[in-house]
Design a protein around this motif. Structure first.
Motif: not given
Length: 139
Positions: A69-87
Motif C-alpha cells: 500500500t502506497f501512503h505517500r510518494q517517495v523521491e530520490h535522494p534519501g534513505e528508507l527505514l524498513a521495519r519487518m514484523y511477523v505474526s
C-alpha cells in the motif's frame, strides 16, 4: 489512509535502504514495482541474519501472497527505514509485515506491505511444518 499493524506482532528486523536515482519513474517518484523489491530486500536480509541460505534443494519460507500500500510518494535522494514484523504463526505459515519511512521524516510511514509465507521443501514443492528453531523466531 491509516495503516495498522496487527496487535500481536514481533519486530524481527530493521535496516535502511538507499533510494537510488534509477528507482524513479518519469513521474519523478519511486516506481511502484520497486517497493516490492524493497520488501524483498528486508525479508532476505532477515532470513540471511537467521542463517538461512535459499537454495532450490533446501527448505525455507516461500511467499504465497504479497501486498503493498502506497501512503505517500517517495523521491530520490534519501534513505528508507524498513521495519519487518511477523505474526500469526500456523503449522507451516506465518504473516510478514513491513513499513517504510524516510529517514529524514521519522514516524511517517510512506509504504506498508507484507506477505503470507509458508515453510516449504523447495525441491518437492510441498509445505512442511516449520522447524522448531525457525518457529521460535516467528512466535
Amino acid at each position: 489512509m491509516k495503516f495498522e499493524l496487527p496487535e500481536r506482532r514481533k519486530r524481527v528486523h530493521e535496516m535502511t535502504i538507499p533510494i537510488r536515482w534509477g528507482d524513479m519513474d518519469p513521474m519523478g517518484h519511486v516506481n511502484n514495482t520497486l517497493y516490492f523489491r524493497y520488501l524483498e530486500i528486508i525479508r532476505l536480509e532477515w532470513l540471511r541474519a537467521l542463517g538461512l541460505t535459499l537454495h532450490s534443494d533446501a527448505q525455507g519460507p516461500l511467499i504465497i501472497n504479497a501486498f503493498c500500500t502506497f501512503h505517500r510518494q517517495v523521491e530520490h535522494p534519501g534513505e528508507l527505514l524498513a521495519r519487518m514484523y511477523v505474526s500469526d504463526p500456523g503449522r507451516s505459515s506465518f504473516e510478514s509485515w513491513c513499513t517504510l519511512e524516510r529517514t529524514d521524516a521519522p514516524g511517517v510511514i510512506t509504504t506498508s506491505g507484507g506477505a503470507t509465507m509458508v515453510w516449504t521443501d523447495y525441491a518437492a514443492q510441498k509445505s512442511l511444518p516449520m522447524p522448531d528453531w525457525f518457529r521460535r523466531h516467528v512466535e
